[in-house]
Design a protein around this motif. Structure first.
Motif, PDB file in Angstrom:
ATOM      1  N   LEU A   1     -19.500 -23.597  48.720  1.00 30.37           N
ATOM      2  CA  LEU A   1     -18.935 -25.176  48.480  1.00 30.37           C
ATOM      3  C   LEU A   1     -18.869 -25.314  46.996  1.00 30.37           C
ATOM      4  CD1 LEU A   1     -17.638 -27.212  50.105  1.00 30.37           C
ATOM      5  CD2 LEU A   1     -19.903 -28.258  50.268  1.00 30.37           C
ATOM      6  N   HIS A   2     -19.838 -25.198  46.441  1.00 32.13           N
ATOM      7  CA  HIS A   2     -19.796 -25.421  44.685  1.00 32.13           C
ATOM      8  C   HIS A   2     -18.886 -24.738  44.137  1.00 32.13           C
ATOM      9  CE1 HIS A   2     -22.282 -28.658  43.867  1.00 32.13           C
ATOM     10  NE2 HIS A   2     -23.159 -28.458  44.559  1.00 32.13           N
TER      11      HIS A   2
ATOM     12  N   SER B   1     -13.611 -16.695  42.672  1.00 34.14           N
ATOM     13  CA  SER B   1     -12.341 -16.248  42.752  1.00 34.14           C
ATOM     14  C   SER B   1     -11.531 -17.480  43.692  1.00 34.14           C
ATOM     15  CB  SER B   1     -12.134 -15.001  43.635  1.00 34.14           C
ATOM     16  OG  SER B   1     -13.032 -14.220  43.571  1.00 34.14           O
ATOM     17  N   TRP B   2     -12.243 -18.295  44.065  1.00 35.77           N
ATOM     18  CA  TRP B   2     -11.392 -19.531  44.541  1.00 35.77           C
ATOM     19  C   TRP B   2     -10.574 -20.104  43.738  1.00 35.77           C
ATOM     20  CZ3 TRP B   2     -10.983 -21.473  49.187  1.00 35.77           C
ATOM     21  CH2 TRP B   2     -12.031 -21.194  49.977  1.00 35.77           C
ATOM     22  N   GLN B   3     -10.684 -19.780  42.247  1.00 37.87           N
ATOM     23  CA  GLN B   3      -9.774 -20.393  40.966  1.00 37.87           C
ATOM     24  C   GLN B   3      -8.554 -19.737  41.367  1.00 37.87           C
ATOM     25  OE1 GLN B   3     -11.507 -21.674  38.039  1.00 37.87           O
ATOM     26  NE2 GLN B   3      -9.614 -22.395  37.451  1.00 37.87           N
TER      27      GLN B   3
ATOM     28  N   ALA C   1     -13.765 -24.552  41.636  1.00 36.34           N
ATOM     29  CA  ALA C   1     -12.434 -24.012  41.581  1.00 36.34           C
ATOM     30  C   ALA C   1     -11.228 -25.064  40.956  1.00 36.34           C
ATOM     31  CB  ALA C   1     -12.053 -22.906  42.430  1.00 36.34           C
ATOM     32  N   LEU C   2     -11.446 -25.983  42.276  1.00 35.93           N
ATOM     33  CA  LEU C   2     -10.694 -27.048  42.524  1.00 35.93           C
ATOM     34  C   LEU C   2     -10.460 -27.974  41.224  1.00 35.93           C
ATOM     35  CD1 LEU C   2     -11.031 -28.389  46.231  1.00 35.93           C
ATOM     36  CD2 LEU C   2      -8.856 -27.541  45.296  1.00 35.93           C
TER      37      LEU C   2
ATOM     38  N   PHE D   1      -2.002 -30.868  43.766  1.00 35.66           N
ATOM     39  CA  PHE D   1      -2.613 -30.035  44.968  1.00 35.66           C
ATOM     40  C   PHE D   1      -4.053 -30.076  44.615  1.00 35.66           C
ATOM     41  CE2 PHE D   1      -4.307 -25.906  45.847  1.00 35.66           C
ATOM     42  CZ  PHE D   1      -3.982 -25.729  47.069  1.00 35.66           C
ATOM     43  N   ALA D   2      -4.550 -29.841  43.614  1.00 32.06           N
ATOM     44  CA  ALA D   2      -6.022 -29.916  43.303  1.00 32.06           C
ATOM     45  C   ALA D   2      -6.727 -31.237  43.819  1.00 32.06           C
ATOM     46  CB  ALA D   2      -6.430 -29.354  41.923  1.00 32.06           C
TER      47      ALA D   2
END
Length: 1691
Positions: A743-744, A675-677, A749-750, A771-772
């Motif tokens: 972390l991965h 969900s980081w995405q 996601a970034l 941003f990314a």
């Protein structure tokens, strides 16, 4: 009750009792005597008791019946005053617990009577209460009677009584149960008998119960009966009862004494069998009811029971569920389903409201909810109760928005008005006012025009109901608008809060327990459960698994409903606090789902927050006054989309969502996973709209507004920006606490976010979203301690960003990448980088990868990074050097000046500072990189400086040679070993030379490449450097390596230079950019290449010269020599004066090689050059062409260094012969090719220059010294051809002033000098050489004579038309013939000299050299005055005289052999042509000159008279005849009619004639006639002489007669005088001669002169007369008689 037991209290009691009795007796004295008596006897009784007993109270109790009796009687009077007094007294007794069971019974009966009479109702209630609460003496029937009494009083007409009675009933019921609880307490330690099997036993058979319990049982059972409208079993005497009251009592019992029901099976039974069915039955009308239908019939006696009963039922249900859930699982399922049904939209408002309140009560009990979940939702065929509750709440909320609530006039009205203007509470334009911040709005939800206020219902976490507490209301209350919504809202919040805090608490416990048993992290539930089962089957584990399943089920059951409801509310919320709560709920749920690994639900909640963030997004584009949003708009910007349409508004709610997201990411990053995405995409959008820009280190700072006029930020947001930016940074900083997997997830996601941004930025140069990228950088920087695990995905992605066409995008990609690399290298890793080479290479690798990017701005960043790395970490790069150097080397030529300059700066830094610190194996890379910069053509200075760097590098190699060599050898050994292990061949350039030598060879090869660079300056610099390096440091190379140097470096270079030079462009190059002027000698590419060729050839030649002692032992020296000669030849034959001349210089240089000295005699000083050095003109002698080379150590030592076994065999001179002959052949080819005239001529025809030819010829003498032993006629022929052609070459008019002296000066050009020198060397060699060489003399004579001819007939050069130098114009491209006169004359002198030495030589005699000389001289002699130069014929004469003086004797010697036969006519013709030349003397000839020339003629005649005529016997007759005729011709003055007097005067050659005449005379009478031959000459001479005299006299007489008075010309007079004298002399001579010698003819001729002489007498000249006189006198001797004459004639 210690107070009532104390003596004082007892004493007081007794006093009070007595006073009460007295008072009673007083009151009843009149009306009721029996009572009075009883009272008085009571007083006595009391006193007695007090007197007799110590335990007064106990005694009182025993006798209580009697003691009480008077009071009971008093009550019986029904007199209020008395009754009150009695009741007070009874209460006092009760309160001291001195009433026995019987007395109590009596009291109750008495109270019953009073009740029936409706007397003192309040006192009655009070008394009952005191009776039952102070002690437990009232049981069973009495108790039931007392209770009934209270109930009866409850239903009186008096309101106060009613209420008091109700309160009393409640208290009494409580008392009954409290007694039971106390009883249980007392019997707790006694083991209970086995509980009866639950069965439908008779309701009265409660024998197993203890007394209090039994009372309680009976009471509760009857309450159920009553509520059910059945007759009671125990409470006999009830007259009426309300359901509402019954339900309240049931509820209070259930609520207050749950343990009673839980501990006693009988009671449980009651619950199950009586209470639940009752409740279900009572609920039925509500269930069936639909809003709008008529009130359905109710079994209750009260008229409108609807709201009160339903509400109380719900309260009961709440209690049942809360307290007895475990007992009533099935029943509860029904109740809960009912509750859910009551929320339906078609139920009345009040019903829904109380139902929501009931549900709220459940929602604040998470453990209960958990039980529901376990009991229903997790069972297979059961209703999913928990899910239904949550979903019902959701649909309830939804229905409130969709269906305008009815049944409440205010609400309907509002719903109706909402579209038109609306009431004040919800102004339509409040949104706009909100922006201005002028109006404070009510907190409310607003959705599609429905406006629902939010009321503060209850404190968070407690379910304080409003309508469930309205026990006094009979009518359904009007529910205020928004109440139900607010409660439902709180239900949801409490539900979330409860569940999450419960599960998280338990999770925490389980995790801490698990850590003791397992080390595995719980990643996904299924997987973890398997692992845990494997690892431990302990109960604890099982418990954890079970709990986990329950938690998951709970979450799975409720998340959909929750999400739907919360999203809707969030959408509708206009209140900041409400929004905050909703977001918090969504956040906690998302986090919980994350922790439990429920990905779908987690993502759904996160999506909801994200969606809420973009609520105002692309759909609402414009802010318009009609907008019904009550949100304060805080920012307006363009959306982050490929084609942004319109603008996006950010409201304060959006900012709240943003904060929530940040909070989520910050606190729960570890469970976000994929969900980081979502989270990041949303944050990115916000950052975009707020215009935050990345700054160093990846933090986002408020930047200038995004492009486009549409961005507006309110001051509120402006002040918030730094905070948001700070939170964002903190969010990514906290990534250092995430575990590796999380972390991965974050990095992935970034990366994918960044990919989207990249896609968006394609094809336009708008500002991209950075941003990314910025956050990738930030994340990388804070996780530097474990950078290895994320480095590859991180940098891999950033490299892709670097490739992006959008400049801003890729600039940041590069910024991020380089920052990470620099940070990685400076970070204090553990272990340090120096010990962790793998990590170091890993960190540097992306830097190298950046080289594949073509964008110059990225490469600039890359190089700046390299520069910074060098400056900070240069000393510790170690194995990273190849990568760093690779980056510099990867810069290509087309990448722009600034890039190349930066890269070059790095390289300079490396070369100046870091060579000693890098591994030696990298040195070769440094060389390659430096070389590659030399080849860049962007910036000449860089190329030149890089060549300087190569020189510095070579110096470094030289100084540190030993250490480098050692290190390289070790490395080589290691690699060799590795290669053998792998079974592969070690492959490196220049194998098998030793590694150190390979390093040198790489350096040389690089310089070699630069020597053929297109730019002349680079070539020049590189060439000088290459040869200097080989010269200065070549001694370090192994002997065998020289082979490679020669063949792979030097010859390879020569080949390339030759090829480029021959194909170079001849176009003129205009000025070299800007205002730089190019000298005309370099203004074409061809000319520039020529310089390179010159330099290269000279360099190679010098190496051959100085290092010959190394090269000769190599084995293929002669092949190398041939190749070198071939190069010299092709250079010499190139059509470029500069190159060809230089080639010859190189040729000269290699021909002056010193023969290597043998080892035995090592000279300490350099040996002298033992080759004659030809004289070179100053302009040609190149620097150091013939300087001896100085060596620092002797050859022997050097050679010794290369082969330790034995001194090398030094090549012998003989073996060198081949080399010299090869050189001769080359020389010959160069000579013959270069001097051969071209077939056609035009302006561009190349004609070799004088210096070239001079140098060419000058080489020969030196060369000849070495080949003379084998030099034969053929070679001489070849030489001759070359010399002849060379001399014939004309020069161009523009060069002539530099080569030729002014025409009048007779000087030889250097070329001519050289030619003569060459011949001179040859003839000297022949002179001292063996016999067989001397046959070459004639050839040399031929050669020289050919040169002599040039004096009159300059040589032709092919078909070229040459002009005489006098006519040439300097500025035109014309070819000028040289002045060959001095040369021819010098050649002639040489001929004469040579002839003088060699006249007698056999070959010279045989080859008719003399004849050739004469033949050659005849040309200038016959031309005489017509010769180009006057000096020529004069020299020719003198030479002829000298030659003849030597040659004639030889010729006479060989007269018999006939070898000279053909010479005589040639000689005669030559004399003839010279003495009687056809050329006219020039007009300006002075008399002195004329006389000098005459004297020369005279000399010739003298020679004839001394050298030829005396030897007439040995000379052919014809020749003598020719000579005589000539003399005769000469002795008579010839005269041309054209002369004027004065001229004739001079031109007559008196002296010459005289000399001829004398010679004729002399040979006329030679006395010593020895041979017929001589006589013949005399006769010829006489006849010629006489004929001549006759002619002259005749002519004189004629002229005299014609001239009249004019005197005759001086010459003629002189001539006649001379003739006259000659005649007299002749006659004298004839007389002296013996007569037999004189021919008769002669006499006749003499006498025939006489008449003529006589004729002359008339002449006027006195001189002639005196001469005539002398001439006539001798004739007297002829005066004789005629006879003798006859006689004479006969004889």
């Amino acid at each position: 009750m210690s107070g009532t037991n104390s003596p004082e209290a007892v004493k007081k009691l007794l006093e009070n009792m007595q006073s009460d009795l007295r008072a009673l007796s007083l009151e009843c004295k009149k009306k009721f005597p029996p009572v009075k008596e009883a009272a008085e006897s009571g007083i006595i009784k009391v006193k007695t008791i007090a007197a007799r007993n110590t335990e007064i109270l106990a005694a009182l109790k025993e006798n209580s019946s009697e003691v009480v009796q008077p009071f009971l009687m008093g009550c019986g009077t029904k007199e209020p005053k008395i009754t009150q007094l009695c009741l007070a007294a009874i209460q006092r007794l009760m309160s001291h617990e001195v009433v026995s069971e019987t007395a109590a019974g009596n009291i109750i009966n008495m109270l019953w009577q009073l009740m029936e009479n409706s007397l003192e109702e309040l006192k009655l209630l009070q008394t009952v209460l005191v009776l039952l609460t102070t002690n437990t003496v009232v049981h069973d029937e009495a108790l039931s009677k007392a209770i009934v009494l209270c109930f009866r009083l409850h239903f009186t007409k008096d309101n106060i009584t009613n209420n008091t009675a109700a309160a009393t009933v409640r208290q009494v019921v409580t008392v009954v149960f409290e007694r039971m609880v106390a009883e249980d307490e007392r019997h707790r330690d006694v083991v209970e008998q086995p509980v009866l099997v639950q069965g439908n036993s008779n309701r009265r058979s409660v024998s197993t119960l203890k007394p209090c319990a039994k009372d309680a049982y009976m009471l509760f059972q009857d309450l159920c009966q009553l509520v059910n409208a059945d007759a009671p079993y125990w409470l006999v005497g009830m007259t009426e009862m309300t359901r509402t009251f019954g339900l309240e009592l049931l509820e209070s019992v259930l609520n207050d004494f749950p343990q009673v029901f839980l501990q006693h099976q009988e009671f449980s039974f009651l619950l199950k069998e009586r209470v639940c069915p009752l409740v279900i039955k009572l609920f039925s009308p509500n269930i069936k009811f639909r809003q709008g239908s008529s009130t359905s019939s109710s079994p209750a006696p009260v008229e409108k029971p609807y709201f009160p009963i339903c509400m109380r039922l719900l309260r009961v249900v709440s209690v049942l569920i809360k307290q007895f859930y475990s007992l009533l699982v099935t029943e509860c399922e029904i109740f809960l389903s009912l509750l859910v049904k009551f929320l339906d939209a078609d139920k009345p408002q009040w019903l829904r409201a109380v139902a929501v309140e009931s549900i709220h009560r459940l929602c604040v009990q998470p453990q209960l909810l958990r039980s529901f979940c376990q009991s229903y939702d997790m069972k297979q065929h059961s209703t999913k109760v928990f899910r239904d509750i949550v979903n019902a709440l959701g649909s309830f909320i939804q229905s409130l928005f969709l269906v305008p609530p009815t049944g409440n006039p205010a609400t309907t009205n509002q719903a109706g008005n909402n579209n038109s203007g609306g009431p004040v509470s919800a102004p339509a334009n409040s949104g706009m006012l909100g922006i201005g911040g002028g109006v404070t709005l009510l907190p409310a939800f607003e959705y599609r025009g429905t406006w629902i206020p939010i009321l503060t219902v209850t404190a968070q976490g407690s379910a304080k109901a409003t309508y469930l507490e309205m026990l006094d209301k009979v009518e359904p209350p009007t529910i205020p608008e928004g109440y139900a919504m607010s409660v439902a809202f709180h239900c949801l919040l409490d539900l979330v809060r409860g569940i999450t805090s419960m599960i998280e608490g338990e999770l925490g416990e389980v995790e801490t327990e698990c850590q003791t048993t397992t080390t595995e992290a719980v990643s996904s539930p299924t997987q973890s459960s398997e692992q845990q089962e494997l690892q431990s089957t302990s109960d604890q584990m099982d418990k954890a698994i079970v709990s986990r399943a329950v938690w998951e089920e709970m979450v799975n059951a409720c998340w959909c409903g929750l999400l739907a409801a919360l999203s809707l509310l969030l959408d509708a919320s206009t209140d900041e606090a409400a929004t905050e709560n909703i977001l918090k709920a969504e956040l906690t749920m998302a986090a919980l789902c994350g922790r439990l690994g429920l990905v779908t639900s987690r993502d759904a909640f996160i999506t909801a927050i994200c969606k809420a963030y973009s609520i105002q997004g692309q759909s609402v584009m414009m802010i318009s006054p009609s907008s019904e949003s009550h949100q304060q708009v805080v920012a307006v910007g363009q959306p982050l989309a490929v084609q942004p349409q319109g603008t996006v508004m950010l409201t304060s709610k959006n900012i709240q969502c943003m904060r929530t997201l940040l909070n989520l990411a910050h606190c729960h990053g570890a469970v976000l996973g994929t969900s980081w995405q979502l989270v990041l995409a949303t944050l990115q959008h916000l950052v975009w709209i707020l215009g935050l820009k990345p700054s160093s280190g990846g933090a986002l700072k408020p930047g200038r507004a995004v492009e486009g006029p549409s961005t507006v930020l309110t001051t509120a947001v402006m002040t918030d920006l730094p905070v948001i930016s700070n939170i964002l940074s903190r969010l990514f900083e906290s990534s250092q606490y995430l575990d590796d997997v999380s972390l991965h997830h974050l990095i992935n996601a970034l990366c994918s976010l960044s990919l989207e941004a990249m896609d968006m930025a394609y094809g336009n140069n708008k500002e991209p979203s950075l941003f990314a990228v910025a956050k990738l950088l930030e994340t990388g920087l804070v996780n530097m301690h474990r950078i290895e695990i994320l480095w590859r995905p991180l940098t891999g992605h950033l490299l892709e960003v670097c490739q992006h066409p959008n400049s801003r995008m890729r600039e940041w990609g590069a910024e991020a990448l380089t920052s990470l690399i620099k940070a990685g290298l400076t970070f204090n890793h553990d272990p340090p980088l120096s010990q962790n080479q793998r990590l170091q290479l890993l960190l540097l690798n992306p830097l190298k990868e950046m080289s594949s990017v073509n964008h110059p701005d990225i490469r600039l960043k890359q190089l700046e990074c390299v520069l910074q790395i060098l400056q900070s970490q240069g000393d510790s790069l170690g194995p990273g050097w190849p990568l760093v150097l690779g980056v510099m080397g990867a810069i290509r030529n087309d990448q722009g000046e600034s890039l190349i300059r930066t890269a070059f700066q790095c390289l300079q830094l490396v070369v100046t500072d870091f060579l000693p610190t890098m591994p030696c194996t990298c040195l070769q890379i440094v060389v390659d990189v430096a070389g590659s910069f030399g080849l860049h053509n962007q910036e000449l200075n860089i190329s030149l400086t890089s060549i300087g760097l190569l020189w510095n590098i070579s110096d470094y190699f030289f100084q540190r040679g030993e250490t480098i060599e050692k290190e390289l050898n070790n490395e080589e050994a290691a690699q060799q070993k590795q290669a053998e292990e792998k079974g592969v061949v070690l492959n490196r350039p220049f194998h098998p030379a030793p590694p150190f030598d390979c390093l040198w060879l790489c350096l040389y090869a690089k310089l070699g490449e630069l020597c053929v660079d297109p730019r002349p300056a680079v070539r020049k610099s590189a060439g000088q450097t290459l040869f200097s390096t080989i010269g200065a440091h070549g001694t370090l190379l192994q002997h065998s390596t020289w082979h490679t140097v020669i063949w792979k470096v030097l010859f390879h270079l020569l080949d390339r230079v030759r090829e480029s030079s021959t194909t170079a462009d001849k176009e003129k190059i205009e000025s070299g950019g800007g205002n730089i002027l190019i000298h005309h000698s370099r203004d074409t590419a061809e000319k520039q290449w020529a310089e390179t060729w010159v330099l290269t050839l000279a360099g190679v030649a010098r190496i051959f010269n100085t290092r010959r002692y190394l090269l000769q032992p190599l084995g293929d020296f002669s092949r190398a020599w041939d190749v070198l000669l071939d190069h010299i030849q092709s250079a010499a034959l190139s059509k470029n004066n500069e190159v060809s001349l230089a080639a010859l210089k190189s040729f000269q240089e290699i021909l002056q090689i010193v023969t290597p000295v043998r080892d035995s005699d090592k000279p300490e000083t350099p040996p002298a050059v033992n080759v004659p050095v030809p004289v070179l003109l100053g302009s040609l002698s190149g620097p150091g062409l013939n300087r001896p080379f100085v060596r620092t150590d002797s050859i022997g030592e050097r050679l010794g260094r290369y082969s330790s076994s034995e001194p090398p065999v030094v090549t012998d001179e003989l073996e060198d012969l081949n080399l010299w002959w090869a050189a001769w052949n080359t020389w010959y080819r160069v000579g013959s090719e270069s001097t051969k005239p071209p077939i056609t001529f035009d302006k561009l025809t190349f004609i070799p220059s004088q210096p070239f030819l001079t140098a060419l010829i000058q080489i020969f003498p030196a060369l000849y010294q070495h080949i003379k032993t084998g030099f034969n006629m053929d070679d001489l022929q070849k030489l001759g051809v070359i010399l002849h052609s060379a001399v014939s070459v004309p020069i161009s008019s523009d060069a002539s002033p530099f080569i030729l002296p002014s025409y009048t000066e007779a000087v030889l050009t250097s070329l001519q000098e050289a030619v003569l020198t060459a011949l001179d060397v040859l003839q000297k060699a022949i002179c001292i050489g063996p016999e067989n060489m001397q046959i070459m003399y004639p050839a040399i004579f031929d050669q020289l004579l050919a040169f002599v001819e040039f004096s009159c007939k300059p040589p032709q050069y092919g078909q070229l038309e040459t002009k005489h130098i006098a006519n040439a114009k300097y500025n035109q491209a014309e070819w000028v013939a040289l002045n060959y006169v001095p040369f021819a004359e010098r050649s002639l002198e040489v001929v004469v000299d040579l002839y003088q030495k060699t006249a007698c030589h056999k070959a010279v005699v045989n080859e008719k050299v003399l004849q050739n000389i004469i033949k050659t001289l005849r040309v200038p002699l016959s031309l005489k005055y017509s010769c180009p130069s006057e000096s020529t014929w004069k020299l020719a004469v003198s030479s002829l005289l000298k030659v003849l003086s030597i040659g004639l004797p030889v010729a006479r010697q060989h007269a018999s052999s006939g070898k000279f036969d053909s010479m005589w006519p040639e000689l005669a013709n030559t004399f003839e042509d010279f003495l009687f030349t056809k050329s006219i003397p020039p007009d300006n000839l002075s008399i002195q000159e004329f006389q000098r020339n005459e004297s020369i003629d005279v000399e010739v005649v003298q020679l004839i008279s001394t050298e030829i005529l005396p030897y007439a016997n040995f000379i052919p007759k014809e020749f003598v005849g020719q000579i005589m005729t000539m003399l005769n011709k000469g002795s008579i003055h010839s005269q041309s009619s054209s002369f004027t007097e004065a001229e004739i005067d001079i031109r007559l050659r008196e002296e010459f004639s005289k000399m001829c005449f004398e010679t004729l005379l002399q040979f006329s009478f030679s006395n010593k006639v020895t041979t017929p031959q001589e006589g013949y000459i005399s006769r010829m001479a006489l006849s010629v002489l006489l004929k001549r005299s006759q002619d002259v006299l005749h002519r004189y007489i004629e002229d005299e007669r014609l001239s009249g008075k004019c005197p005759l010309p001086r010459q003629q007079v002189t001539e006649i005088i001379f003739v006259l004298k000659a005649v007299s002399t002749l006659i004298d001579s004839l007389k002296k001669t013996q007569p037999e010698n004189v021919d008769g003819n002669t006499w006749a001729q003499v006498i025939a002169l006489y008449p003529t002489l006589v004729e002359c007498i008339t002449c006027s000249s006195s001189e002639v007369c005196s001469a005539l006189k002398e001439a006539l006198v001798p004739f007297k001797d002829f005066m004789q008689p005629p006879a003798s004459k006859v006689q004479n004639g006969e004889s």
